[in-house]
Design an enzyme around this catalytic site. Structure first.
Site: not given
Length: 579
Positions: A235-236
């Site tokens: 989850l950037d």
């Protein structure tokens, strides 16, 4: 679906969208993540340390880090992995492999397509069949040149409400920024000028998750990626997900609730999907993404890169030891992802409150002496401060506070062995595996500091280097591969095996690891200095009667024997159960 699932889902949706019809949105969430024909678990997957083992390690790479000019880069990568990585690590993080407009993939134009310059979904799936595949879910923003944003500017539904708008008159004084560019960008739309929110760059426009249609579309994309073989979702930039003018716009409660919602869905997926949050922030903020075992399965151990670098350059593990001694073990069903280098630079924010300013300044000077660069971030008061160091890790390890010496290779291998020894899952950037030097030509050509550590290898040249036993590439890859294969056979290196930080003199950094079944102990001790250091067996409390062996050298270690010598940068894994 169980009543427990429905209750929890509606609770989370109510936290994020209190003014919407919760039951309707809950049904839409289920349909987005499990479209017709999909299967789901009847019961939640219970948090467990069986999600991973001592066999797990990850290689981080771009899809086109290695090219030959003849074949698809993903084919070339697959060949490299088959020749060199299979049996050494079992996980591969392919950095954004979608069509993009900037930031080396993180300005995504189309989440549903593979960049045709790399290959196609079939190539991705082939790699996923042999490795645990990690992909980037760039949640916070998309490209200003993608179809979503084009439709937004033209007023086409539903994308006309997909992007976060604000006014220059809003109170934005507290907003936390990782960049120095202006936060708001004025753009022309069918309905006149609008100011859109751009946390990272003006080519990366932030999505507006207060519109549930954005969340639903992201869930459909996650399902596509899972069906294509992705098993670890990174989850950037997740910390910046939710925005509210007048706040710092980072780690807001709605952000945590959305991560919890994603975790809930993954826990009911028939596929084993691991959520990894990317939050390059100080320790307490980073740890918050474990939640109460209900958010990320794994988080990046962001303080490690600057602290290990400082230890290796200074020859003292004082601050690394102090930090590690205060680190809590990961909760059941959670793990740290340990690393020293990535496609980005070495972040300095995670060292806040750990490294004194004078030590940080000296580390920056040493990296610059090694040919490295420094990137800045904007502070709310308009000032700037160093945000990250940009340098090949191999080159950074060639320099100490006292200058260069002859221990470059040993120092580098020591830094990577520390990562292998600690509680958590070790991850290695491909350019660390390949001892890639600084790429100053790429910096000049591309005009970005991070290009210094994003070299593109020509495959025939790389194969020639790997065929030369005297090359840095061969020596580093051989050294890391040998230790990783050995590590995978040690139950005491399970990511959740017991860990205790040893009290040792500053030139040594050591931890005691014990397997979950308590049958194996390993004293992992690392000399971070250029000195030879002697250690009395009594200081590490080796139990008499057990047969102790240094797994790395093969030497027998006697609990009441002579002092144990540690050559410059030598590491020892002293175990009562040889493998």
């Amino acid at each position: 679906m169980s009543n427990l699932f429905n209750t929890r889902l509606t609770e989370l949706i109510r936290q994020v969208y209190p003014d919407l019809e919760v039951d309707i949105l809950a049904s839409q969430v289920i349909d987005a993540f499990w479209p017709e024909g999909s299967h789901r678990r009847k019961r939640s997957r219970v948090p467990s340390n069986r999600l991973w083992s001592e066999h797990d390690a990850v290689l981080i790479t771009y899809g086109d880090t290695i090219r030959d000019g003849k074949h698809k880069p993903l084919d070339v990568l697959d060949d490299f992995l088959t020749r060199n990585i299979a049996g050494v690590v079992n996980g591969v993080h392919i950095l954004p492999f979608f069509p993009f407009s900037s930031d080396d993939g993180f300005a995504v134009m189309d989440y549903r397509a593979v960049n045709p310059q790399l290959g196609d979904w079939q190539d991705i799936n082939r790699i996923a069949q042999r490795f645990h595949l990690m992909s980037d879910l760039v949640l916070n923003h998309v490209s200003s040149q993608g179809q979503w944003f084009n439709d937004y500017r033209q007023g086409k539904a539903p994308y006309d409400r997909f992007f976060f708008e604000a006014s220059p008159e809003d109170d934005l004084s507290q907003v936390v920024r990782p960049r120095t560019t202006p936060l708001l960008q004025e753009v022309e739309t069918r309905d006149g000028p609008r100011h859109v929110w751009c946390t990272f760059s003006h080519d990366q426009v932030d999505l507006d998750f207060s519109n549930p249609e954005v969340l639903l579309e992201i869930l459909r994309i996650i399902r596509l990626h899972i069906d294509s073989g992705v098993r670890i979702l990174r989850l950037d930039a997740v910390a910046f997900l939710w925005k509210e003018p007048g706040t710092n716009c980072i780690h807001l409660p709605q952000t945590h609730a959305i991560v919890q919602l994603l975790r809930l869905l993954c826990d009911y997926a028939t596929e084993t999907v691991v959520l990894l949050t990317e939050t390059n922030v100080p320790r307490s903020e980073n740890l918050s993404y474990f939640g109460n075992r209900n958010e990320a399965h794994a988080i990046y151990n962001f303080p490690l890169p600057p602290l290990i670098l400082h230890a290796m350059q200074s020859g003292r593990a004082t601050f690394l030891h102090r930090w590690q001694s205060a680190m809590p073990p990961a909760q059941m069903g959670c793990a740290y992802l340990n690393f020293t280098a990535s496609h980005d630079g070495i972040g300095l924010r995670p060292a806040e409150g750990v490294l004194p300013p004078e030590e940080k300044a000296r580390m920056i000077e040493t990296v610059q002496a090694a040919g490295g660069l420094v990137s800045m971030r904007a502070l709310p008061d308009g000032r700037e401060e160093p945000y990250e160091l940009n340098c090949s890790l191999f080159d950074a390890m060639g320099q100490t506070f006292e200058g260069e010496d002859s221990f470059h290779l040993q120092r580098f291998l020591c830094s990577q062995t520390i990562v292998m020894s600690l509680e958590g899952i070790p991850a290695f950037y491909i350019h660390s595996f390949l001892a890639t030097p600084n790429d100053h030509e790429a910096v000049a050509r591309r005009g970005m500091n991070r290009a210094i550590n994003r070299h593109r290898w020509h495959y025939p040249d790389l194969l020639d280097r790997l065929a030369d036993p005297a090359s840095d590439q061969t020596r580093v890859m051989h050294g890391l591969s040998e230790r990783l294969r050995l590590r995978a056979r040690q139950p005491a290196f399970h990511p959740n095996a017991t860990q205790f930080t040893l009290a040792m003199e500053p030139r040594l950094f050591g931890v005691w690891r014990q397997s979950l079944d308590r049958h194996q102990s390993i004293f992992a001790i690392h000399n971070v200095s250029r000195d030879t250091v002697l250690v009395s067996p009594s200081t590490i409390n080796l139990i008499e009667g057990d047969h102790w062996t240094d797994l790395l050298s093969g030497e027998d270690i006697h609990p009441v024997g002579p002092e144990i010598p540690f050559a410059p940068y030598q590491c020892r894994w002293i175990s009562n159960r040889g493998q």
